[in-house]
Structures are given as structure tokens and as C-alpha cells.
Design an enzyme around this catalytic site. Structure first.
Site, PDB file in Angstrom:
ATOM      1  N   ARG A 142      -4.818   4.006  18.567  1.00  0.00           N
ATOM      2  CA  ARG A 142      -4.409   2.585  18.381  1.00  0.00           C
ATOM      3  C   ARG A 142      -3.621   1.883  19.517  1.00  0.00           C
ATOM      4  O   ARG A 142      -3.864   0.711  20.186  1.00  0.00           O
ATOM      5  CB  ARG A 142      -3.630   2.387  17.131  1.00  0.00           C
ATOM      6  CG  ARG A 142      -3.672   0.945  16.531  1.00  0.00           C
ATOM      7  CD  ARG A 142      -2.898   1.070  15.202  1.00  0.00           C
ATOM      8  NE  ARG A 142      -3.551   1.393  14.264  1.00  0.00           N
ATOM      9  CZ  ARG A 142      -3.247   1.427  12.905  1.00  0.00           C
ATOM     10  NH1 ARG A 142      -1.938   1.548  12.778  1.00  0.00           N
ATOM     11  NH2 ARG A 142      -3.838   1.615  11.923  1.00  0.00           N
TER      12      ARG A 142
ATOM     13  N   LYS B 100       0.774  -1.221  -0.016  1.00  0.00           N
ATOM     14  CA  LYS B 100      -0.060  -0.045   0.025  1.00  0.00           C
ATOM     15  C   LYS B 100       0.766   1.371   0.198  1.00  0.00           C
ATOM     16  O   LYS B 100       0.702   2.210  -0.727  1.00  0.00           O
ATOM     17  CB  LYS B 100      -0.958   0.046   1.192  1.00  0.00           C
ATOM     18  CG  LYS B 100      -1.979   1.036   1.451  1.00  0.00           C
ATOM     19  CD  LYS B 100      -2.980   0.539   2.090  1.00  0.00           C
ATOM     20  CE  LYS B 100      -2.348   0.569   3.739  1.00  0.00           C
ATOM     21  NZ  LYS B 100      -2.856   1.783   4.361  1.00  0.00           N
TER      22      LYS B 100
ATOM     23  N   ASP C 273       3.245   0.348  12.123  1.00  0.00           N
ATOM     24  CA  ASP C 273       2.116  -0.483  11.553  1.00  0.00           C
ATOM     25  C   ASP C 273       2.067  -1.910  12.086  1.00  0.00           C
ATOM     26  O   ASP C 273       0.940  -2.491  11.952  1.00  0.00           O
ATOM     27  CB  ASP C 273       2.281  -0.585   9.800  1.00  0.00           C
ATOM     28  CG  ASP C 273       1.840   0.840   9.070  1.00  0.00           C
ATOM     29  OD1 ASP C 273       1.489   1.592   9.864  1.00  0.00           O
ATOM     30  OD2 ASP C 273       2.498   0.876   8.018  1.00  0.00           O
TER      31      ASP C 273
ATOM     32  N   GLN D 283       5.765   9.854   5.802  1.00  0.00           N
ATOM     33  CA  GLN D 283       4.679  10.763   5.071  1.00  0.00           C
ATOM     34  C   GLN D 283       5.155  12.028   4.674  1.00  0.00           C
ATOM     35  O   GLN D 283       4.987  12.374   3.764  1.00  0.00           O
ATOM     36  CB  GLN D 283       3.443  10.330   5.780  1.00  0.00           C
ATOM     37  CG  GLN D 283       2.778   9.191   5.676  1.00  0.00           C
ATOM     38  CD  GLN D 283       1.594   8.914   6.516  1.00  0.00           C
ATOM     39  OE1 GLN D 283       1.023   9.966   7.164  1.00  0.00           O
ATOM     40  NE2 GLN D 283       1.059   7.859   6.871  1.00  0.00           N
TER      41      GLN D 283
ATOM     42  N   GLY E 296      -4.569   8.449   5.257  1.00  0.00           N
ATOM     43  CA  GLY E 296      -3.578   9.559   5.888  1.00  0.00           C
ATOM     44  C   GLY E 296      -2.343   9.619   4.715  1.00  0.00           C
ATOM     45  O   GLY E 296      -1.846  10.948   4.545  1.00  0.00           O
TER      46      GLY E 296
ATOM     47  N   ARG F 186       2.577   6.190  -3.570  1.00  0.00           N
ATOM     48  CA  ARG F 186       3.897   6.774  -4.203  1.00  0.00           C
ATOM     49  C   ARG F 186       3.983   6.406  -5.794  1.00  0.00           C
ATOM     50  O   ARG F 186       4.165   7.351  -6.469  1.00  0.00           O
ATOM     51  CB  ARG F 186       5.108   6.346  -3.475  1.00  0.00           C
ATOM     52  CG  ARG F 186       5.214   6.865  -2.026  1.00  0.00           C
ATOM     53  CD  ARG F 186       6.398   6.077  -1.212  1.00  0.00           C
ATOM     54  NE  ARG F 186       6.540   6.669   0.178  1.00  0.00           N
ATOM     55  CZ  ARG F 186       5.729   6.769   0.923  1.00  0.00           C
ATOM     56  NH1 ARG F 186       4.358   5.966   0.823  1.00  0.00           N
ATOM     57  NH2 ARG F 186       5.919   7.183   2.273  1.00  0.00           N
TER      58      ARG F 186
END
Length: 456
Positions: free
Chosen positions: A369, A21, A338, A193, A120, A26
Site C-alpha cells: 500500500r 468490519k 487503515d 489482530q 487478514g 469479533r
């Protein structure tokens, strides 16, 4: 969707996972801003990636129809048949997505707000692209995304010359772009990011643009730009780029290592052997394997080829005789951000207490989270708690019971995988959100041997 997992069966075999993902976001941006034709194979059909494609369609000329058609299609409906053993996983797109880019200068003013959904990554990376475009654009998303912090990306882009307004630091982002100049920007929080947004903006800025990281983060953007012939310069913790227009390219998106992590966990819990083919083996994405090694999970990786600067190959998971508790330091958190839900659930099934230090960044993900992980463990009869920015997991196993995903795709997958090692059946409410990053997750796990029943 509510599912019931019955503990016991082994999870084993050979499998592929959806395309990465992070890479897909990108590469879609690079394809839409390329000069000439690009073809992408194995794009994941996840909701997040489709949000990126749809948003890019809104600012693309020739490339727009192909991007919109792909974003509007549900690949999982066409790819959900057959075994996952040595075939492509549901949610992948085998037929290439072909787009005809017209370069950065060929982007057009949007006639609608660009809806990033829950992605995001899409919003922050697209902010870097839109910051250099000489017109007004608006980036928005769902309620969860609009609650997440965006000043961290708006501030450096403003320093480069873009006009960006936020809603008290949150989306929507109202951007008046163009006329950017390069800057040197030290990021306070390690975040790929924000780094990527600045680098994308720097590709259309006057002068040198440099990002200085406090700790290493995933480097997909740098690898892709370098593979396309771009002027990427690496000096210690500083990454620099200058103005550059790339041409079109062909590439196959490697399997997502973060998605693979949940299958690795399931195999480790059941003490079985698993092989994952065509997986992205970028070292900035595999630190979770180092943490797993400390927990007693042995893996081996073999690089077989390269795609746009990304190493791709096979990951083998050895049968695990038992899990050990672990201490994860704050310096490791950016490299496993993640995978922490998965690692924490595994830690609950180990003997002894585990601690994840300095994990406060998890409080501003798709959900809080950090709290959600602790609550999920408690809901299933385990013991965990949050101490400041630390997550403490008291090992000993899970009794079973019922837990909710809270609309968080990684929590859903972590709960389902952990349930394989519980002492009693587990029901997970909201399992469908796994499709945000791993379409077909429940089906894939079932085909590998897990006992999962869809209740509603």
C-alpha cells in the site's frame, strides 16, 4: 468496474455507513462461540465479513446453517434502493442474524478448509479460536492473503501449545489445537489482530494470558469481552485474560469509522458539511480525526449510546476552507493504519510537503500500500515517493488522469474521493473492490452529490 469522477460538485448531507468490519469479525466469533442465542443487527455485508461467517459455519453445529445462509447471501442486492439520506446504507443487514451457539466446547471439526478470502483479520482472529479447538483445521485464503505474513500470529499460539504449520511464514495455516496454557507475550509490532488472536485463545487456556503492546491498538476485543462479563485486566500496556465462557447477546454493529473516513475526506475536499449517524466512536479508531484537525478539517462527535462496550453516535464535519500539509510520526501509524491512503491523498491536495514516517507496515497489507499510494498520486499528476519506510507527499493538487486500485479496497476509495478535488476528470479502474469493506461506496458518494459515472 471503471468509474469516471468529474471534479466540482459538493459532497454533503446526512448519511450512515456500513457496520464496522473490525467489530463484526469479533462479534461473529463471539456469537458463534457463545452459550445460547445471539442476535446481531447491522452486520456489514462486506466480502471480508462474509468470509468470517462462512469459516465459522464450517466449525459450528447449531449455529452453522444460519451463519452459512448469511454468508452466502448478497445483502447489497436487497438494500440498494432509495436515498442514503437518513436511511441505512447499501450493504447493511437490518434483520438480525440469529445464531444458537453451543459454547467453545461445542465447536466441531471442519470437513473442509476454512477459506478466509482476502480477510487478514478473519484469518488471524480465527487462528486464535482454532488454536484452542482439539482437532485439525486449515485456514486458507486468496492469493493476496496467502502472501501476507502469518508467523506473527503463529508464534505466540505455538508458545501457548498449539501445533501450527505455515508455508514459509504464510497461509495456509495448518492447526492442531487444544491443550493451551497461558503465556505473557510482548508483541514486536503493534497489531490488534495478533493481540485479539492471543486473547481469543486465552479464553480457553489454562492460567493467565497476557499481551504486552509496544503501542496502543484498537481495543474492540477487550471491550466486548468485558461487556460480556469476561475477566479482562488492563495494567498499562499489558492486557490479560483467563478462561471464560460467555453467554449469548444482542447487539447492533456501529458504523465503521474507517469507511466513514473516505466520506469525511470527500466532504473536506469539496468544502461542504456532512453528518454521519450511528457511527462507532471508539477513540482507538478516531486518531485520523486528530490528523485531519492538523490539516484544517474541523469535526465534532457526540456519543449517543453504547453497544457491547462500544460508544456510538454522530460525527459532524464542518465546511473546510482549505487543507494544510501535515507531519505524521511513526508512533501514530498503528492508530491510522487503515486511513493512511485517504490522508495521503488529502495531503496531495494541500499546500506544502507532508511526511508519513515509519509506515512500513503498509507494505504487507492487501497490496504494498505504501508504494501504491505514491504511484496512485503520480498517475493522477501529483508528486509523491517512498523513502525507506516513509511516505513523502508533495502537495499542490492532482491534474486528473487514470489510476488503478490494484485490487485494494482502501486504495480504490481513496482515489475516488481524491478525484473530487482534482483539476480534471479522473478514471479509476477496479472500483468494485470497495465492496470488500464498503458495499455501495460509489452509490453512496453519488447520492451525496459527487459526479461519478460507471463506464464498465
Amino acid at each position: 468496474m471503471r468509474v469516471r469522477i468529474t471534479p466540482g460538485p459538493t459532497v454533503e448531507g446526512t448519511v450512515r455507513v456500513p457496520g464496522d468490519k473490525s467489530i463484526a469479525h469479533r462479534w461473529l466469533i463471539l456469537a458463534a462461540t457463545a452459550r445460547g442465542r445471539s442476535a446481531l443487527v447491522d452486520l456489514p455485508g462486506s466480502l471480508d465479513v462474509r468470509s468470517t461467517a462462512s469459516s465459522l459455519a464450517g466449525v459450528s453445529g447449531k449455529a452453522g446453517p444460519a451463519l452459512e445462509a448469511w454468508a452466502s447471501n448478497d445483502p447489497s442486492s436487497a438494500e440498494g434502493h432509495g436515498s442514503t439520506w437518513n436511511v441505512r446504507v447499501p450493504g447493511s443487514v437490518v434483520t438480525p442474524l440469529e445464531v444458537e451457539g453451543e459454547g467453545r466446547a461445542g465447536l466441531i471439526a471442519p470437513t473442509r478448509d476454512l477459506d478466509c478470502g482476502n480477510a487478514g483479520t478473519a484469518m488471524r482472529l480465527l487462528a486464535g479460536v482454532m488454536a484452542s479447538a482439539p482437532y485439525h483445521s486449515v485456514l486458507t485464503g486468496d492469493g493476496s492473503l496467502r502472501a501476507r505474513p502469518m508467523d506473527r500470529v503463529a508464534e505466540p499460539l505455538r508458545a501457548m501449545g498449539a501445533g501450527i504449520e505455515t508455508d514459509e511464514g504464510h497461509a495456509p495455516l495448518r492447526i492442531d489445537g487444544g491443550g493451551l496454557v497461558g503465556i505473557t507475550y510482548p508483541t514486536e509490532v503493534p497489531t490488534a489482530q495478533v493481540k485479539s488472536a492471543i486473547l481469543f485463545a486465552g479464553l480457553d487456556a489454562d492460567g493467565l494470558t497476557t499481551v504486552v503492546e509496544p503501542a496502543p491498538t484498537r481495543d474492540h476485543t477487550e471491550r466486548a469481552i468485558r461487556a460480556l462479563g469476561g475477566p479482562i485486566l488492563l495494567e498499562g500496556s499489558a492486557i490479560s485474560v483467563s478462561r471464560f465462557q460467555h453467554d449469548g447477546f444482542d447487539a447492533a454493529v456501529p458504523g465503521d469509522p474507517s469507511s466513514a473516513a473516505f466520506l469525511v475526506a470527500a466532504a473536506a475536499i469539496s468544502g461542504s458539511e456532512l453528518t454521519i449517524d450511528d457511527l462507532g466512536l471508539n477513540p482507538t479508531r478516531l486518531h485520523y480525526l486528530e490528523v485531519l484537525a492538523r490539516m484544517g478539517v474541523r469535526t465534532e462527535r457526540r456519543i449517543e449510546r453504547e453497544e457491547l462496550g462500544e460508544p456510538v453516535g454522530q460525527l459532524w464535519v464542518a465546511p473546510c476552507p482549505g487543507l494544510r500539509s501535515v507531519r505524521v510520526e511513526a508512533s501514530e501509524i498503528p492508530l491510522i493504519i487503515d486511513e493512511i491512503p485517504m490522508l495521503a491523498m488529502l495531503a496531495q491536495l494541500a499546500n506544502g510537503d507532508s511526511r508519513f514516517s515509519g509506515a512500513g507496515e503498509l507494505k504487507v497489507k492487501e497490496s504494498d500500500r505504501l508504494t501504491a499510494i505514491a504511484q496512485g498520486i503520480i498517475d493522477l499528476g501529483g508528486h509523491a515517493g517512498v523513502e525507506g519506510d516513509d511516505l513523502v507527499v508533495v502537495g499542490g493538487g492532482l491534474d486528473g488522469g487514470r489510476a488503478v486500485s490494484g485490487g485494494d479496497h482502501r486504495m480504490a476509495m481513496a482515489l475516488i474521493a481524491a478525484a473530487i478535488g482534482a483539476r480534471g476528470p479522473v478514471e479509476v479502474e477496479g472500483a468494485e473492490v470497495a465492496a470488500v469493506s464498503f458495499p455501495g461506496f460509489v452509490e453512496t458518494l453519488s447520492r451525496l452529490g459527487a459526479s461519478i459515472e460507471v463506464l464498465a
